[in-house]
Design an enzyme around this catalytic site. Structure first.
Site, PDB file in Angstrom:
ATOM      1  N   HIS A   1      39.448  42.596  35.947  1.00 18.60           N
ATOM      2  CA  HIS A   1      38.089  42.695  36.505  1.00 18.60           C
ATOM      3  C   HIS A   1      37.463  43.989  36.001  1.00 18.60           C
ATOM      4  O   HIS A   1      38.095  45.049  36.055  1.00 18.60           O
ATOM      5  CB  HIS A   1      38.148  42.684  38.033  1.00 18.60           C
TER       6      HIS A   1
ATOM      7  N   GLU B   1      26.857  35.595  39.467  1.00 17.41           N
ATOM      8  CA  GLU B   1      27.870  36.534  38.970  1.00 17.41           C
ATOM      9  C   GLU B   1      28.009  36.319  37.465  1.00 17.41           C
ATOM     10  O   GLU B   1      27.376  35.430  36.886  1.00 17.41           O
ATOM     11  CB  GLU B   1      29.206  36.308  39.673  1.00 17.41           C
TER      12      GLU B   1
ATOM     13  N   GLN C   1      35.594  38.778  47.477  1.00 15.38           N
ATOM     14  CA  GLN C   1      34.318  39.321  47.942  1.00 15.38           C
ATOM     15  C   GLN C   1      33.160  38.414  47.556  1.00 15.38           C
ATOM     16  O   GLN C   1      32.416  37.921  48.386  1.00 15.38           O
ATOM     17  CB  GLN C   1      34.097  40.708  47.320  1.00 15.38           C
TER      18      GLN C   1
ATOM     19  N   GLY D   1      32.360  35.264  46.228  1.00 17.46           N
ATOM     20  CA  GLY D   1      32.050  34.003  46.862  1.00 17.46           C
ATOM     21  C   GLY D   1      32.743  32.821  46.238  1.00 17.46           C
ATOM     22  O   GLY D   1      33.783  32.947  45.598  1.00 17.46           O
TER      23      GLY D   1
ATOM     24  N   ARG E   1      33.340  37.941  32.268  1.00 14.92           N
ATOM     25  CA  ARG E   1      34.132  39.092  32.693  1.00 14.92           C
ATOM     26  C   ARG E   1      34.952  39.734  31.590  1.00 14.92           C
ATOM     27  O   ARG E   1      35.068  40.956  31.516  1.00 14.92           O
ATOM     28  CB  ARG E   1      35.059  38.582  33.789  1.00 14.92           C
TER      29      ARG E   1
ATOM     30  N   HIS F   1      43.218  41.346  37.769  1.00  9.74           N
ATOM     31  CA  HIS F   1      42.525  40.663  38.875  1.00  9.74           C
ATOM     32  C   HIS F   1      43.030  39.246  39.102  1.00  9.74           C
ATOM     33  O   HIS F   1      43.181  38.820  40.237  1.00  9.74           O
ATOM     34  CB  HIS F   1      41.037  40.637  38.547  1.00  9.74           C
TER      35      HIS F   1
ATOM     36  N   ALA G   1      44.141  27.641  49.262  1.00 14.79           N
ATOM     37  CA  ALA G   1      44.815  26.476  48.669  1.00 14.79           C
ATOM     38  C   ALA G   1      45.870  25.932  49.633  1.00 14.79           C
ATOM     39  O   ALA G   1      45.931  24.723  49.890  1.00 14.79           O
ATOM     40  CB  ALA G   1      45.442  26.864  47.329  1.00 14.79           C
TER      41      ALA G   1
ATOM     42  N   THR H   1      43.237  35.407  49.310  1.00 14.58           N
ATOM     43  CA  THR H   1      41.966  34.794  49.714  1.00 14.58           C
ATOM     44  C   THR H   1      41.100  35.752  50.524  1.00 14.58           C
ATOM     45  O   THR H   1      39.906  35.895  50.287  1.00 14.58           O
ATOM     46  CB  THR H   1      42.230  33.497  50.509  1.00 14.58           C
TER      47      THR H   1
ATOM     48  N   GLY I   1      46.769  30.939  51.806  1.00 12.42           N
ATOM     49  CA  GLY I   1      45.367  31.208  51.484  1.00 12.42           C
ATOM     50  C   GLY I   1      44.587  29.901  51.483  1.00 12.42           C
ATOM     51  O   GLY I   1      45.016  28.893  52.066  1.00 12.42           O
TER      52      GLY I   1
ATOM     53  N   ARG J   1      38.817  32.968  33.448  1.00 10.63           N
ATOM     54  CA  ARG J   1      38.212  32.251  34.581  1.00 10.63           C
ATOM     55  C   ARG J   1      36.775  32.703  34.819  1.00 10.63           C
ATOM     56  O   ARG J   1      36.474  33.894  34.818  1.00 10.63           O
ATOM     57  CB  ARG J   1      39.034  32.531  35.847  1.00 10.63           C
TER      58      ARG J   1
ATOM     59  N   GLU K   1      45.883  29.930  42.560  1.00  8.66           N
ATOM     60  CA  GLU K   1      46.173  30.855  41.457  1.00  8.66           C
ATOM     61  C   GLU K   1      47.546  30.642  40.840  1.00  8.66           C
ATOM     62  O   GLU K   1      47.757  30.902  39.656  1.00  8.66           O
ATOM     63  CB  GLU K   1      46.019  32.311  41.926  1.00  8.66           C
TER      64      GLU K   1
HETATM   65  C1  SIN Z   1      34.062  39.459  42.509  1.00  9.42           C
HETATM   66  O1  SIN Z   1      33.538  39.406  43.612  1.00  9.42           O
HETATM   67  O2  SIN Z   1      33.651  40.130  41.575  1.00  9.42           O
HETATM   68  C2  SIN Z   1      35.301  38.673  42.293  1.00  9.42           C
HETATM   69  C3  SIN Z   1      34.987  37.247  42.356  1.00  9.42           C
HETATM   70  C4  SIN Z   1      35.978  36.476  41.566  1.00  9.42           C
HETATM   71  O3  SIN Z   1      37.018  36.998  41.181  1.00  9.42           O
HETATM   72  O4  SIN Z   1      35.687  35.320  41.256  1.00  9.42           O
END
Ligand code: SIN
Length: 569
Positions: A247, A126, A59, A61, A296, A373, A27, A55, A25, A408, A397
């Site tokens: 998540h 986010e 979604q 970013g 989150r 997640h 890394a 990776t 990925g 995170r 990760e």
């Molecule tokens: C998301 O797009 O909600 C996930 C992004 C992430 O895990 O940092």
């Protein structure tokens, strides 16, 4: 014979490389690209094909202080707040300080991010971010674009050796405890006997996370905690394993749905979508000042709480209004049309996924529930990616560099892999070991757990070590996992290696979660509902003793890392 190592067939072939990167990925490929001109032979090994890791699924970013008025100091504060007092301040400063330059290098390597009409990077927001600082690509396909660009860069560098369908079974150490090689099983066409040894002077673990520990996850099938288990068996330390991020908005497909589930990016909430319960009431009202864009862990807990109170298996995401500017009157048909155009432009892949399950986000609420997640913990490293084992580095990760703490911050994960792989490539060539003989070599090692144990393992972890934990459930989980570990596999194969790795890491995770008698970040104990500072301000470090994970507590430095930062921000 080393009883810590997994049972494997006798090696039938040998190879060598100066550096082996495990994982492909962001890394892993960043490390390989940066190392290729500095050492004679770099090899990348990956369990599936190059693009199969986590990776390509990202979604939302990649976060960095790239926007006007944004600064690394502001990114630092948001990262520390999300991390709930468990971040390593120096590591966070490295991440946010080197982040923007690392993203620019990614762009030079060919990654194309979305731009606004004036040609600047289009940045979104986010959960937990107080600024728009998330760069994205193709709307909601950031990870896929980064993966594409890095794979093309690797293909332009034939000196990087690539081994696909190659599962690392164990890391072999030399007499001094440092890296000497890897046992690798190459899964050729119908070839059941592909074990060999690659001797090496350094290993960069970039093998991703542990999502398959749980029944439902956003992680792909390859995320079976192999890197963490391999490192543990080689004598490395795992840190912060109890901090598993769930998540909040994973599409709910029914209680029986297993494995990788569709993610509804937090960026959808960043664009204005909000959570509602079964009565249509806004879920995040009164919970946090950032409402649907709270960190989150807070959103996941609010959803879980409402699910438990109401006895419902999911909550809902309302995104039917996206695309229509606030306050503008629109007929229903106009709204649906504008909304569809918006989804097609901004989230085309999520839209396709929703439609494939019969959900039209312009007219329907989206059913969501939290799912595993991201592992905030992993192989403990210093600021240069070094583990405790000489010659073993970890990034992405699989690593615990200290940047995520107890939770995170959104879109910091791609950035962590990028920044710390660059750092590893700075120091590793100057620290290369001699090619050493593995001592002792592989052989009939530790008994394996049958692949068939996996379903029970995942159910135990999900019900007793999931979003909501308590002492009784955790103790039962440990007992159940130990029972699963007492039944030996009759076959030596990749399914048994993966199940054994998952069991080792699950046990370590459950033990750390039982010991942390407080609620902090993504670790939620319903029998210890409050955060306990200074009682648990520190880390549980896990090592293997006689094949069993043992936890020790390392207190954090006396000063809360948040205090000086917030005071100075
Ligand atoms: C998301 O797009 O909600 C996930 C992004 C992430 O895990 O940092």
């Amino acid at each position: 014979m080393n009883m810590q190592l997994l049972s494997a067939r006798d090696p039938g072939w040998t190879e060598w490389a100066d550096v082996i990167v495990v994982g492909s990925g962001i890394a892993g490929l960043t490390a390989a690209l940066r190392l290729k001109d500095q050492v004679e032979r770099v090899a990348v090994v990956t369990k599936d094909v190059l693009q199969a890791g986590s990776t390509q699924w990202a979604q939302g970013g990649i976060a960095a202080a790239l926007g006007e008025g944004d600064t690394p100091a502001q990114h630092e504060v948001d990262t520390l707040v999300a991390g709930a007092g468990a971040c390593d301040l120096d590591a966070v400063r490295v991440l946010v300080g080197e982040g923007a330059e690392a993203v620019r290098e990614l762009i030079e390597w060919g990654a194309e991010f979305d731009k606004d009409p004036s040609g600047d990077l289009s940045l979104t927001r986010e959960g937990g971010h107080r600024r728009d600082r998330i760069a994205h690509a193709d709307g909601d396909a950031t990870g896929a674009e980064i993966q594409r660009a890095l794979m093309e860069a690797v293909r332009r560098a034939p000196e990087i050796l690539v081994f696909e369908h190659a599962m690392v079974v164990d890391l072999l150490t030399a007499a001094d405890g440092g890296v000497a090689g890897l046992t690798i099983h190459v899964m050729g066409e119908g070839d059941a006997d592909g074990v060999g040894i690659v001797r090496t002077r350094a290993v960069v673990l970039a093998s991703g996370g542990l999502g398959q520990v749980f029944s439902q996850t956003t992680n792909p099938a390859v995320a079976t905690a192999d890197g963490m288990a391999i490192a543990l068996r080689a004598g490395a330390t795992l840190r912060d394993l109890e901090f598993v991020q769930f998540h909040p908005t994973v599409m709910y497909l029914g209680d029986d749905s297993r494995g990788q589930q569709p993610l509804i990016s937090e960026a959808v909430r960043g664009e204005g979508a909000f959570l509602v319960d079964w009565d249509g009431a806004r879920l995040m009202d009164g919970v946090h000042e950032l409402r649907d864009l709270a960190p989150r862990d807070i959103v996941s807990k609010a959803i879980m709480k409402r699910m438990l109170e109401s006895g419902r298996p999911n909550m809902w995401l309302d995104a039917r209004h996206l695309g229509t500017p606030a306050g503008r009157a629109a007929s229903d048909s106009e709204r649906v049309e504008t909304n569809t155009v918006f989804w097609e432009r901004r989230f085309p892949n999520i839209l396709a996924s929703l439609r494939s399950y019969g959900v039209d986000p312009s007219t329907d609420l989206i059913p969501v529930a939290p799912a595993c997640h991201y592992a905030s913990g992993g192989v403990r490293t210093d600021l240069w990616g070094r583990s405790d084992v000489p010659g073993l580095y970890a990034t992405g990760e699989v690593a615990c560099s200290g940047v995520h703490g107890a939770n995170r911050l959104a879109s910091n994960s791609l950035l962590e892999g990028l920044v710390f792989s660059r750092r590893i490539a700075e120091v590793l060539p100057g620290e290369l070991r001699q090619l050493e003989d593995p001592a002792p070599g592989p052989g009939t090692g530790r008994a394996l757990v049958p692949g068939a144990a996996l379903k029970q393992l995942q159910e135990t972890m999900t019900t007793k070590v999931g979003v909501l934990r308590n002492a009784a459930g955790l103790a039962e989980a440990i007992e159940e996992l130990e029972r699963l570990g007492s039944v030996a596999a009759t076959e030596i194969d990749p399914a048994a290696w993966e199940a054994t790795n998952l069991l080792t890491v699950s046990l370590a995770l459950a033990k750390a979660a039982l010991l942390r008698e407080e609620t902090r970040g993504s670790h939620w104990r319903d029998d210890f509902a409050e955060r306990d500072d200074p009682g648990f301000a520190g880390h549980f470090d896990l090592t293997l003793r006689d094949g069993e994970p043992v936890a020790t507590f390392t207190p954090a430095p006396a000063t809360d890392p948040l205090t000086p930062t917030l005071a100075g921000a």
